[in-house]
Design a protein around this motif. Structure first.
Motif, PDB file in Angstrom:
ATOM      1  N   MET A   1     -22.692 -15.343  59.857  1.00  0.00           N
ATOM      2  CA  MET A   1     -22.556 -15.144  58.418  1.00  0.00           C
ATOM      3  C   MET A   1     -23.897 -15.411  57.743  1.00  0.00           C
ATOM      4  SD  MET A   1     -19.854 -16.983  55.850  1.00  0.00           S
ATOM      5  CE  MET A   1     -20.794 -18.433  55.385  1.00  0.00           C
ATOM      6  N   ASP A   2     -24.295 -14.504  56.853  1.00  0.00           N
ATOM      7  CA  ASP A   2     -25.552 -14.680  56.134  1.00  0.00           C
ATOM      8  C   ASP A   2     -25.444 -15.833  55.163  1.00  0.00           C
ATOM      9  OD1 ASP A   2     -26.821 -12.697  57.420  1.00  0.00           O
ATOM     10  OD2 ASP A   2     -26.566 -11.185  55.862  1.00  0.00           O
ATOM     11  N   GLN A   3     -26.492 -16.587  55.075  1.00  0.00           N
ATOM     12  CA  GLN A   3     -26.543 -17.641  54.079  1.00  0.00           C
ATOM     13  C   GLN A   3     -27.909 -17.615  53.430  1.00  0.00           C
ATOM     14  OE1 GLN A   3     -25.778 -21.457  55.866  1.00  0.00           O
ATOM     15  NE2 GLN A   3     -27.569 -21.416  57.169  1.00  0.00           N
ATOM     16  N   PRO A   4     -28.004 -18.141  52.211  1.00  0.00           N
ATOM     17  CA  PRO A   4     -29.298 -18.099  51.520  1.00  0.00           C
ATOM     18  C   PRO A   4     -30.342 -18.957  52.218  1.00  0.00           C
ATOM     19  CG  PRO A   4     -27.703 -19.412  50.280  1.00  0.00           C
ATOM     20  CD  PRO A   4     -26.960 -18.778  51.402  1.00  0.00           C
ATOM     21  N   LEU A   5     -31.595 -18.584  52.022  1.00  0.00           N
ATOM     22  CA  LEU A   5     -32.713 -19.383  52.531  1.00  0.00           C
ATOM     23  C   LEU A   5     -32.685 -20.752  51.860  1.00  0.00           C
ATOM     24  CD1 LEU A   5     -35.537 -19.701  53.932  1.00  0.00           C
ATOM     25  CD2 LEU A   5     -36.507 -18.726  51.840  1.00  0.00           C
ATOM     26  N   ASP A  64     -34.184 -16.490  44.806  1.00  0.00           N
ATOM     27  CA  ASP A  64     -33.013 -16.172  45.633  1.00  0.00           C
ATOM     28  C   ASP A  64     -32.703 -17.252  46.662  1.00  0.00           C
ATOM     29  OD1 ASP A  64     -32.340 -13.587  44.522  1.00  0.00           O
ATOM     30  OD2 ASP A  64     -34.202 -12.864  45.415  1.00  0.00           O
ATOM     31  N   ARG A 193     -27.190 -25.225  61.344  1.00  0.00           N
ATOM     32  CA  ARG A 193     -27.032 -24.206  62.393  1.00  0.00           C
ATOM     33  C   ARG A 193     -26.097 -24.667  63.492  1.00  0.00           C
ATOM     34  NH1 ARG A 193     -32.181 -26.267  62.957  1.00  0.00           N
ATOM     35  NH2 ARG A 193     -32.506 -27.516  64.829  1.00  0.00           N
TER      36      ARG A 193
END
Length: 196
Positions: A1-5, A64, A193
């Motif tokens: 799943m993508d998560q913000p930096l 972002d 992670r």
């Protein structure tokens, strides 16, 4: 799943180590902003203001990303014990802390500028020092460099020699209250992670 930096807005190697050990991937950006010192603010307010300023300075260039800013101060009877100016100053500070309880306050800002979101909070930990004589203080200062440490000590460096008890978050005394930080980062969609 993508998560913000995730960006850690700090020059503190101790904060970076805490985040790494907790399993987070992040970029490190040192905020170019002077820390505010203002007598009219409480310790909590002052730490929160400086944490906000650090996070916002970095977030303006990375709107972002989720930016984490923090500011830690050591207080004894509401007086700030900053980084000592010399070894003699460090010894004087440790004599004052000897046998007494002081407070370590960390203000934290978790900010996502594009989403117009910020969580701003502070965590306070009480730290009680052992009674120290001059010989014990000299021994500590021979082993630990106090000049880059607020209050002239680091709990992770021979802390057992000088500290009797920690009441509250231990990681807060190191520089980042991980228990609360992890909760807030989860709310911003940032996970270590190592999590499933």
């Amino acid at each position: 799943m993508d998560q913000p930096l995730l960006i850690l807005a700090s020059g503190s190697p101790r904060r970076a180590e805490l985040l790494q050990h907790a399993g987070y991937e992040f970029e490190l950006v040192r905020p170019e902003v002077p820390e505010v010192e203002w007598d009219q603010l409480t310790p909590v307010e002052l730490c929160q203001l400086n944490a906000h300023r650090k996070a916002r300075t970095v977030a303006k260039h990375h709107p972002d990303a989720v930016v984490l800013g923090a500011d830690t101060l050591v207080f004894l009877d509401r007086e700030i014990l900053a980084k000592p100016a010399s070894l003699a100053d460090a010894a004087r500070m440790l004599r004052r802390l000897s046998g007494r309880t002081h407070q370590v306050v960390t203000g934290v800002s978790v900010m996502h500028l594009r989403a117009h979101r910020e969580s701003l909070f502070a965590v306070t930990t009480d730290v009680r020092f052992r009674r120290l004589d001059d010989r014990q203080i000299e021994r500590y200062l021979r082993v630990v460099n106090p000049l880059d440490k607020a209050g002239a000590y680091a709990i992770q460096e021979r802390g057992e020699w000088i500290i009797e008890e920690v009441m509250g978050s231990l990681t807060n005394v190191v520089g980042l209250p991980l228990e609360r930080v992890e909760t807030e980062l989860t709310r911003f969609g940032v996970h270590p992670r190592t999590s499933v």
